[in-house]
Scaffold this active site. Structure first.
Site, PDB file in Angstrom:
ATOM      1  N   LYS A   1     -15.148   2.001  26.247  1.00  0.00           N
ATOM      2  CA  LYS A   1     -15.491   2.788  27.879  1.00  0.00           C
ATOM      3  C   LYS A   1     -15.189   1.244  28.210  1.00  0.00           C
TER       4      LYS A   1
ATOM      5  N   THR B   1     -18.993   4.956  31.732  1.00  0.00           N
ATOM      6  CA  THR B   1     -20.298   5.248  31.254  1.00  0.00           C
ATOM      7  C   THR B   1     -21.892   3.775  31.583  1.00  0.00           C
TER       8      THR B   1
ATOM      9  N   GLN C   1     -18.343  18.946  29.174  1.00  0.00           N
ATOM     10  CA  GLN C   1     -18.816  19.746  29.465  1.00  0.00           C
ATOM     11  C   GLN C   1     -18.897  19.252  31.122  1.00  0.00           C
TER      12      GLN C   1
ATOM     13  N   GLU D   1     -23.500   3.838  29.399  1.00  0.00           N
ATOM     14  CA  GLU D   1     -23.604   3.233  27.846  1.00  0.00           C
ATOM     15  C   GLU D   1     -22.909   1.812  27.411  1.00  0.00           C
TER      16      GLU D   1
ATOM     17  N   ALA E   1     -11.166  12.594  29.782  1.00  0.00           N
ATOM     18  CA  ALA E   1     -11.355  12.990  28.017  1.00  0.00           C
ATOM     19  C   ALA E   1     -11.448  11.437  27.492  1.00  0.00           C
TER      20      ALA E   1
ATOM     21  N   ARG F   1     -23.941  21.517  28.452  1.00  0.00           N
ATOM     22  CA  ARG F   1     -23.597  20.278  27.902  1.00  0.00           C
ATOM     23  C   ARG F   1     -23.689  20.663  26.028  1.00  0.00           C
TER      24      ARG F   1
ATOM     25  N   SER G   1     -17.119  10.995  22.686  1.00  0.00           N
ATOM     26  CA  SER G   1     -17.911  10.908  23.881  1.00  0.00           C
ATOM     27  C   SER G   1     -19.340  10.635  23.510  1.00  0.00           C
TER      28      SER G   1
ATOM     29  N   TYR H   1     -17.986   3.211  21.409  1.00  0.00           N
ATOM     30  CA  TYR H   1     -18.223   3.681  22.250  1.00  0.00           C
ATOM     31  C   TYR H   1     -18.181   3.366  23.490  1.00  0.00           C
TER      32      TYR H   1
ATOM     33  N   THR I   1     -11.840  20.859  28.545  1.00  0.00           N
ATOM     34  CA  THR I   1     -13.243  21.765  27.646  1.00  0.00           C
ATOM     35  C   THR I   1     -14.132  21.480  27.557  1.00  0.00           C
TER      36      THR I   1
ATOM     37  N   ASP J   1      -2.221  15.202  24.496  1.00  0.00           N
ATOM     38  CA  ASP J   1      -3.440  14.817  23.427  1.00  0.00           C
ATOM     39  C   ASP J   1      -3.623  13.206  23.661  1.00  0.00           C
TER      40      ASP J   1
HETATM   41  P1  NAP Z   1     -18.108  16.253  26.051  1.00  0.00           P
HETATM   42  O1  NAP Z   1     -17.993  17.626  26.837  1.00  0.00           O
HETATM   43  O2  NAP Z   1     -18.015  15.287  25.068  1.00  0.00           O
HETATM   44  O3  NAP Z   1     -16.035  16.393  26.420  1.00  0.00           O
HETATM   45  C1  NAP Z   1     -15.343  15.422  25.797  1.00  0.00           C
HETATM   46  C2  NAP Z   1     -14.220  16.181  26.484  1.00  0.00           C
HETATM   47  O4  NAP Z   1     -12.393  14.889  25.803  1.00  0.00           O
HETATM   48  C3  NAP Z   1     -13.466  16.918  25.687  1.00  0.00           C
HETATM   49  O5  NAP Z   1     -12.742  17.686  26.359  1.00  0.00           O
HETATM   50  C4  NAP Z   1     -12.187  16.776  24.281  1.00  0.00           C
HETATM   51  O6  NAP Z   1     -11.487  18.541  24.097  1.00  0.00           O
HETATM   52  C5  NAP Z   1     -11.818  16.142  25.121  1.00  0.00           C
HETATM   53  N1  NAP Z   1     -10.778  15.625  24.075  1.00  0.00           N
HETATM   54  C6  NAP Z   1     -11.394  14.411  22.958  1.00  0.00           C
HETATM   55  N2  NAP Z   1     -10.346  13.883  22.515  1.00  0.00           N
HETATM   56  C7  NAP Z   1      -9.555  14.176  23.007  1.00  0.00           C
HETATM   57  C8  NAP Z   1      -7.687  13.692  22.534  1.00  0.00           C
HETATM   58  N3  NAP Z   1      -7.643  13.188  22.047  1.00  0.00           N
HETATM   59  N4  NAP Z   1      -7.143  14.383  23.662  1.00  0.00           N
HETATM   60  C9  NAP Z   1      -7.182  14.851  24.164  1.00  0.00           C
HETATM   61  N5  NAP Z   1      -8.545  15.391  25.316  1.00  0.00           N
HETATM   62  C10 NAP Z   1      -9.545  14.562  24.137  1.00  0.00           C
HETATM   63  O7  NAP Z   1     -17.315  15.157  27.528  1.00  0.00           O
HETATM   64  P2  NAP Z   1     -18.942  15.018  29.022  1.00  0.00           P
HETATM   65  O8  NAP Z   1     -19.827  15.054  28.689  1.00  0.00           O
HETATM   66  O9  NAP Z   1     -17.877  16.444  29.892  1.00  0.00           O
HETATM   67  O10 NAP Z   1     -18.190  13.702  29.601  1.00  0.00           O
HETATM   68  C11 NAP Z   1     -16.620  13.063  30.535  1.00  0.00           C
HETATM   69  C12 NAP Z   1     -16.700  12.103  30.417  1.00  0.00           C
HETATM   70  O11 NAP Z   1     -17.530  11.172  30.938  1.00  0.00           O
HETATM   71  C13 NAP Z   1     -16.539  11.569  29.071  1.00  0.00           C
HETATM   72  O12 NAP Z   1     -15.167  10.676  29.164  1.00  0.00           O
HETATM   73  C14 NAP Z   1     -17.497  11.000  28.810  1.00  0.00           C
HETATM   74  O13 NAP Z   1     -17.676   9.679  27.714  1.00  0.00           O
HETATM   75  C15 NAP Z   1     -17.609  10.702  30.106  1.00  0.00           C
HETATM   76  N6  NAP Z   1     -19.467  10.456  30.372  1.00  0.00           N
HETATM   77  C16 NAP Z   1     -20.074  11.413  30.439  1.00  0.00           C
HETATM   78  C17 NAP Z   1     -21.518  11.151  30.604  1.00  0.00           C
HETATM   79  C18 NAP Z   1     -22.527  12.732  30.272  1.00  0.00           C
HETATM   80  O14 NAP Z   1     -23.507  11.957  30.239  1.00  0.00           O
HETATM   81  N7  NAP Z   1     -22.066  13.827  30.182  1.00  0.00           N
HETATM   82  C19 NAP Z   1     -21.368   9.972  31.029  1.00  0.00           C
HETATM   83  C20 NAP Z   1     -21.472   9.339  32.175  1.00  0.00           C
HETATM   84  C21 NAP Z   1     -19.955   9.253  31.324  1.00  0.00           C
HETATM   85  P3  NAP Z   1     -11.915  19.579  22.572  1.00  0.00           P
HETATM   86  O15 NAP Z   1     -12.796  20.514  23.567  1.00  0.00           O
HETATM   87  O16 NAP Z   1     -10.512  19.864  22.281  1.00  0.00           O
HETATM   88  O17 NAP Z   1     -12.931  18.537  21.738  1.00  0.00           O
HETATM   89  O1  G4F Z   2     -27.912  12.468  24.122  1.00  0.00           O
HETATM   90  P1  G4F Z   2     -27.736  11.706  23.865  1.00  0.00           P
HETATM   91  O2  G4F Z   2     -26.404  11.527  21.917  1.00  0.00           O
HETATM   92  O3  G4F Z   2     -26.256  10.718  25.036  1.00  0.00           O
HETATM   93  P2  G4F Z   2     -26.603   9.651  24.672  1.00  0.00           P
HETATM   94  O4  G4F Z   2     -26.399   8.914  23.330  1.00  0.00           O
HETATM   95  O5  G4F Z   2     -27.300   8.838  25.950  1.00  0.00           O
HETATM   96  O6  G4F Z   2     -24.702   9.148  25.205  1.00  0.00           O
HETATM   97  C1  G4F Z   2     -24.428   9.983  26.700  1.00  0.00           C
HETATM   98  O7  G4F Z   2     -24.767   9.960  27.819  1.00  0.00           O
HETATM   99  C2  G4F Z   2     -24.184   8.131  28.333  1.00  0.00           C
HETATM  100  C3  G4F Z   2     -24.170   7.573  29.395  1.00  0.00           C
HETATM  101  O8  G4F Z   2     -25.054   6.677  29.263  1.00  0.00           O
HETATM  102  C4  G4F Z   2     -22.324   8.764  27.757  1.00  0.00           C
HETATM  103  F1  G4F Z   2     -22.267   7.756  28.115  1.00  0.00           F
HETATM  104  C5  G4F Z   2     -22.167   9.484  26.627  1.00  0.00           C
HETATM  105  O9  G4F Z   2     -20.579  10.012  25.966  1.00  0.00           O
HETATM  106  C6  G4F Z   2     -23.357  10.072  26.279  1.00  0.00           C
HETATM  107  O10 G4F Z   2     -22.820  11.384  27.243  1.00  0.00           O
HETATM  108  O11 G4F Z   2     -28.749  10.493  23.000  1.00  0.00           O
HETATM  109  C7  G4F Z   2     -29.640  10.343  24.096  1.00  0.00           C
HETATM  110  C8  G4F Z   2     -30.398   9.814  23.350  1.00  0.00           C
HETATM  111  C9  G4F Z   2     -30.403   8.393  21.986  1.00  0.00           C
HETATM  112  O12 G4F Z   2     -31.258   6.841  22.464  1.00  0.00           O
HETATM  113  C10 G4F Z   2     -30.374   9.172  20.875  1.00  0.00           C
HETATM  114  O13 G4F Z   2     -31.075   8.082  19.588  1.00  0.00           O
HETATM  115  O14 G4F Z   2     -31.323  10.777  21.971  1.00  0.00           O
HETATM  116  C11 G4F Z   2     -31.150   9.935  21.194  1.00  0.00           C
HETATM  117  N1  G4F Z   2     -32.183  11.031  19.867  1.00  0.00           N
HETATM  118  C12 G4F Z   2     -32.747  11.172  19.195  1.00  0.00           C
HETATM  119  N2  G4F Z   2     -32.478  12.253  18.878  1.00  0.00           N
HETATM  120  C13 G4F Z   2     -30.980  11.685  18.994  1.00  0.00           C
HETATM  121  C14 G4F Z   2     -31.441  12.674  18.609  1.00  0.00           C
HETATM  122  N3  G4F Z   2     -29.735  12.061  19.939  1.00  0.00           N
HETATM  123  C15 G4F Z   2     -28.923  12.900  19.391  1.00  0.00           C
HETATM  124  N4  G4F Z   2     -27.588  13.367  20.075  1.00  0.00           N
HETATM  125  N5  G4F Z   2     -29.114  14.235  18.411  1.00  0.00           N
HETATM  126  C16 G4F Z   2     -30.789  13.614  18.013  1.00  0.00           C
HETATM  127  O15 G4F Z   2     -30.559  14.781  17.073  1.00  0.00           O
END
Ligand code: NAP
Ligand code: G4F
Length: 332
Positions: A159, A127, A14, A129, A81, A190, A84, A155, A12, A58
């Protein structure tokens, strides 16, 4: 070969939506984990993807993950999951530890204990991160698979456990278990709590006269932002590779949040974004990741992965999507 099956946790989220789409297009039987007794995302998801089978489970409940693996009997298991959101992880570190770290172990154990250690391929969503983006730790060409880790949030720390336990199962039990070290990837799906979508949504609302400013935290951090559709293709390619391994997916470019603001406001014809942005300390973090820049050379050379959407294309598609979404909502 019969129809391939895949189990996706985090379906569910992104990436889950993009990956389900990609796998359905390739005629996989797709199973997804849905959590909670009344998850509002369930009916929305099934409306969009009626051919996906959702399984109630879960990550925190290891027996439920075992049952999910038994039901899906997957050729490929994608663990997407997690808790995140980096900011949220500071507020709920124990939940983050249990879900984002312990949850990975529950998935790996479910594969091993059901006797699928040699038949189910496992993908772990690692990630950028984990690198931490600190000055001393910043390589000129971008972080790659050999760069040192220094996570800067609960986080990131969680990870890193997920990353190493996946490698450990690969080395200990010979499992096909791969980690994708993905840099930030964004798009129309997103969550609104992440900065790019928060900005694209606000810019769309400002352009339609629905709000007059957006409140943000620090604007100087830099991220290597790509398009999620490109990145799920890379995940799938990792799972088709001849052997399990770890790969960085990134664009090789980095941009500040100010750059993102500039590009997004330009898309609605505004040259100076400053009057529309206010600082709110609530959106800052106890420790920040200054700059992330990735080097995807290995994924490009070994997997033939190539990202297609660039930074300008990413921002403009997100703003255009949010404008049409809001317009549609207003007229319906
Ligand atoms: P996201 O949109 O935040 O989705 C997170 C998913 O995890 C949701 O479907 C959520 O379910 C599920 N979840 C959370 N807790 C759970 C639990 N206890 N049991 C089962 N499901 C659970 O994340 P995303 O951006 O698609 O990212 C996918 C993965 O890649 C994550 O692991 C994230 O940390 C990692 N990642 C993301 C990025 C990025 O830039 N997007 C980069 C590097 C790594 P609900 O919908 O029910 O809340
Ligand atoms: O969009 P963010 O929350 O993403 P962040 O922290 O980079 O993490 C995302 O990318 C990671 C990969 O590098 C994933 F692993 C993680 O799961 C997630 O998808 O924040 C990006 C930047 C940060 O520096 C934050 O401090 O934006 C800055 N920021 C400034 N104002 C904000 C805001 N971030 C959020 N979320 N909301 C604000 O209002």
């Amino acid at each position: 070969m019969g129809q391939r099956s895949a189990l996706i946790t985090g379906i569910t989220g992104q990436d889950g939506g993009h990956l389900a789409q990609l796998l359905l297009e390739q005629d996989y039987q797709v199973f997804g984990v849905i959590r909670g007794q009344s998850n509002v995302k369930k009916s929305e998801f099934l409306d969009e993807y009626p051919n996906v089978t959702l399984i109630e489970a879960d990550l925190l409940d290891s027996a439920s993950i075992i049952r999910a693996v038994e039901q899906a009997d997957p050729d490929e298991f994608y663990n997407l999951a997690a808790i995140s959101h980096v900011g949220y992880s500071f507020k709920n570190p124990t939940l983050t530890l249990d879900t984002t770290a312990g949850g990975v172990l529950n998935c790996l154990e479910a594969i091993r204990l059901t006797g699928r250690g040699s038949s189910t391929r496992f993908y772990q969503a690692s990630t950028s991160e984990m690198y931490g983006g600190l000055d001393y730790n910043r390589p000129g060409l971008g972080y790659d698979e050999h760069s040192p880790f220094h996570p800067r949030s609960p986080y990131g720390v969680a990870k890193l456990y997920g990353h190493w336990i996946t490698k450990n199962f690969r080395e200990s039990y010979g499992m096909f278990a791969s980690c994708g070290i993905l840099f930030n990837h964004e798009g129309e799906r997103r969550g609104l709590e992440f900065v790019t979508r928060k900005i694209s949504n606000a810019v769309a609302r400002i352009s339609l006269g629905l709000q007059d400013h957006v409140e943000l935290g620090d604007l100087w951090p830099k991220r290597d932002w790509g398009y999620a559709g490109d990145y799920v293709r890379g995940m799938w390619q990792m799972m088709q590779h001849s052997e399990p391994d770890d790969f960085v997916l990134a664009t090789g470019e980095t941009h500040s949040i100010e750059d993102f603001l500039s590009q997004a406001f330009n898309a609605i014809g505004v040259d100076d974004w400053h009057p529309y942005v206010r600082r709110n300390e609530a959106f800052t973090r106890p420790a920040e990741v200054d700059i992330l820049l990735g080097n995807p050379a290995k994924a490009e050379d070994v997997l033939g992965w190539k990202r297609e959407v660039d930074f300008a294309g990413l921002v403009s598609r997100m703003v255009a999507h949010d404008i049409s979404l809001l317009d549609g909502n207003r007229s319906s």
